[in-house]
Design an enzyme around this catalytic site. Sequence first.
Site, mmCIF file in Angstrom:
data_model
loop_
_atom_site.group_PDB
_atom_site.id
_atom_site.type_symbol
_atom_site.label_atom_id
_atom_site.label_comp_id
_atom_site.label_asym_id
_atom_site.label_seq_id
_atom_site.Cartn_x
_atom_site.Cartn_y
_atom_site.Cartn_z
ATOM 1 C CE LYS A 29 -18.313 38.618 -41.753
ATOM 2 N NZ LYS A 29 -18.008 38.992 -43.137
ATOM 3 C CB SER B 93 -20.928 41.766 -43.895
ATOM 4 O OG SER B 93 -20.049 40.940 -44.247
ATOM 5 C CB SER C 52 -17.279 41.978 -45.955
ATOM 6 O OG SER C 52 -18.602 42.237 -46.519
#
Lengths: 500, 99, 504
Positions: free
Chosen positions: C80, C155, C179
């Site tokens: 990420k 997210s 997330s």
Amino acid sequence: MTVTFEDAITRYDPVLGIEVHVELGTRTKMFDDAPSPAGGTEPEGANELVTPVSLGLPGALPVVNGAAVEHAIKIGLALGCQIAETCRFARKNYFYPDIPKNFQTSQYDEPIAFDGHLDVELSDGTVVRVEIERAHMEEDAGKNTHVGGADGRIHGASHSLVDYNRAGVPLVEIVTKPITGVGERAPEVARAYVQTLRDIFRALGVSEARMERGNVRADINVSLRPSPDAPLGTRTETKNVNSFRSIERAVRFEVARQAEVLDGGGTVVQETRHFHEDTGTTSPGRVKSDAEDYRYFPEPDLVPIAPSREWVEEIRASLPELPAARRRRLQAEWGYADAEMRDVVNAGALDLIEATVAAGASPAAARKWWMGELARTAKAQEVALEELPVTPAAIGELQALVDSGRINDKLARQVLEGVLAGEGSPEEVVTARGLEIVSDDGPLLEVIDATLAAQPDIAEKIRGGNLGPMGVIIGAVMKATRGQADAGRVRELVMERVQG
Amino acid sequence: MSTIDSAEVVRLAGLARIDLTEDEVTRLAGELDVIVQAVATVSEVAGPGVPATSHPIPLTNVFRDDVPGETLDRDEVLSQAPEAEDGKFAVPQILGEDA
Amino acid sequence: MSDLTRLTAAELAAALTAGEISSVEVTQAHLDRIAAVDGDVHAFLNVDAEGALGEAAAVDAARAAGEELHPLAGVPVAVKDVVVTKGQVTTAGSKILEGWVPPYDATLVTRLRQARMPILGKTNMDEFAMGSSTEHSAYGPTRNPWDLDRIPGGSGGGSAAAVAAYEAPLAIGTDTGGSIRQPAAVTGTVGVKPTYGSVSRYGLIALASSLDQAGPCTRTVLDAGLLHDVIGGHDPRDSTSLPEPAPSYADAARQGAAGDLQGLRVGVVNELGGEGYDPGVRDAFQKALDTMVAAGADVVEVSCPSFSAALAAYYLILPSEASSNLAKFDGMRYGLRVEPSEGPVTAERVMAATRGAGFGDEVKRRIILGTYALSAGYYDAYYGSAQKVRTLIQRDFAAAFEQADVLVSPTTPTTAFPLGSKLEDPLAMYLNDVATIPANLAGVPGLSLPSGLSDDGLPAGIQILAPARQDARLYAVGAALEALLLQQWGGPLLAHAPELAVAR
């Protein structure tokens, strides 16, 4: 400005508050392992002593330097503070290019040390007790240099250059409670307080504590009130006070300035002011509007510090003798009167005398030399005592020569002259210059006989019991022997000769 | 319980150093007001005797030895700076006092 | 198309170790898959083909030379973009860090490199991890591989979508309020938020320091355990890192895979999963629960009353900490610098212009909110109170865990919603996290695995929660349930996802 400090002080009672920041001399920074410029690492250039943490890069996390915590506890203990059972770091949020995270990791309502005091001795022996509010840990900011302005200051600069070498250096901030009841001695007290702190930092070994290098920084808060029982007035904070002398001057100026404002019916503006070395004046600094809302909250990236009582006592036991305690001990050991001890301390002769005593001289003798002949010489040459080219060991040797009777005081001064002139050690000078007292009676008697023969009427008087003119004979003999005779022995021999 | 109006948004944006357009100020004031009303319930939930938790897992006394480690390469760092000069970060003129 | 992308990480690792395939083959297969589908999915912000293949080749050579290698060596992974990677652009999904190349690696990245796992690239995310849909990325949204008009969650939508679309066998995510878990639920994959402190936060671009945790995004529970084993463990660079050595989570998963849940006390939390949760999601959850009971588990109802204040507490604590964490983005040292269009060009004005231009709406919203909550005079009522609610939440968890070994709930109230459908109403968006947030506030670990299809044909997730530091229990129970459900379904839920169109 028309009001003077002396004038102001007759009408107003000053109250001080002093914040001192000291850079700790640890090898690494407060929250990361970058080498610290305050701990002996000299960077060759800017931005060399940085890691992601001290540069505040995204993703970086702080880790507390255990040595810095120990230093902070030492300082707290030396100031008679209580050491917190548990304390935390907090974020102080504000934007400024010299703090890379745009917040400073500091301590807010949980300082590591609090509620202490420091007894400050002024040069005339008066002792003022300064109450300490707290001592806490925080990190230093980087350095801005302003380019393009007239004198390197902010106003008129076209841009600034930032160096983060200093960012993250461990600091301890010490805050006093309001210092009251000092009256016209306020400037002196402020100066002496910071000097005393400096001496303590050095004795503890927690910092090089050189004000001129920025290891010790003082912010001076001053307020006035019409009388000691009136409520506290509005205070100003003066920064950029970079020497002990500046501290005194800043206080004097602020007191006078505020008095003039108040005299005119005005009110003192609560603000931060900047001290100017060249003029000895202060001027308003950055206007602090809502930059004051620091939005403190506990630092989530760090866990609480809970110094065990065992650890605190270990540290307490390891504290070196502090300057004040050392002075008291030495004074008692040496048997000096208070005034004598004060003079010694004020003259910067304490360490020198201690070393001289260690070299064998009596405390009285050591003081006599350093505060007498040597002090006069230093003054004449306009140097500090320790800069004179003579060591305490040499003075010890000199005094030993006097004590053994090989020379007397007067001769000793000549020997000292020779040592200062670089002729060698006291022993060597005595030999080279032939300054030893004549210990053999023979040559003495020759001179005595000759002197008596030259002064028959005085010899007659002495024979008759009138010892008044004895001094004349002795003086003549001393002169003839260039002082290298023991006056007492001469007297004895004269008496013998005169009778017989 | 306070509300967030446009003036408050402007004040907060100043504190947070974020330029906002007029439209943004108005919109944010509306959105934030709703959010603040919703979250304000927290002050009623916990009584005075409840301590605050700032760390989910209780740890204390995490220290590092005072031993120097590796530093960053200055050139690598400055290569990412919007502007650099003489080995330093060049920033626009700063108003306000010297630190 | 290569079959290699359909293998799990465990299967790939076994095949690599056995010398049946090479890492270059595996890595290339995934790079090809990315090229084929990521134009539509947009899971990746940045693909490092050269770096990944370079490492893959080096691993193959090392293996041929008989060097001892980590079990996952040669298995590629996606990261990420909130995690700092040295020499590789890291943006946190924001314009303000466009093109920023970090000079250092996050600790978890160092560990991935030490295990010699080729890093395929950086995945898309809501800007600075603020969001539940990845629509707040400054670089365009990621699309759910199940339905490209729907959100992949947030997210960490990029990491979940990458794994769901077979673009990577493993991905790293971060979870501050859900997330990792929420995207896992809406993409039919597995996601784990470890106990706070289990995985180092050094190198994670911070959102809310007391809530953030990095964790694995995978297609199976075993794969998640394997990845957690690589990245977890004490880190002296993170003061909040758990000091004790960690057990092997992969081992816990393997043990659990036998499917025996005899005597396991499963707590169903009253406050999570009732009103506001889609019936289809609740059905799938109930079926999964029934499966657990059939395997010997006992269900007990527990009540955690403070959970009703969890969302409010979260949306005070997070913005407060974030407002401080994001202050460093000011155009002075790295990233975007914008000068004001008129007036004097001072540092203060450049900071404000940069942040005004570089931050998106959601970020501005939360920074302003956080600044407010910490403001003089408001601290006690807002941030201070929220931290107290946190204490109550921890106490509720502690009480619940006296009665149950694990707690379960639907991971999210809904399945993947259409892109754009919740952007007008921030509060509605925040409600996506209502089941996942309590775990972050308390620091306890949580795992989401597919519970079944909802009535709209989209995947739903079941969340398992364990006491702090008992992550192994998550993997054991998760693996057991996964095995049982796999048996029921005849294959993974992901097999029901439509095949993505392949670009030519």
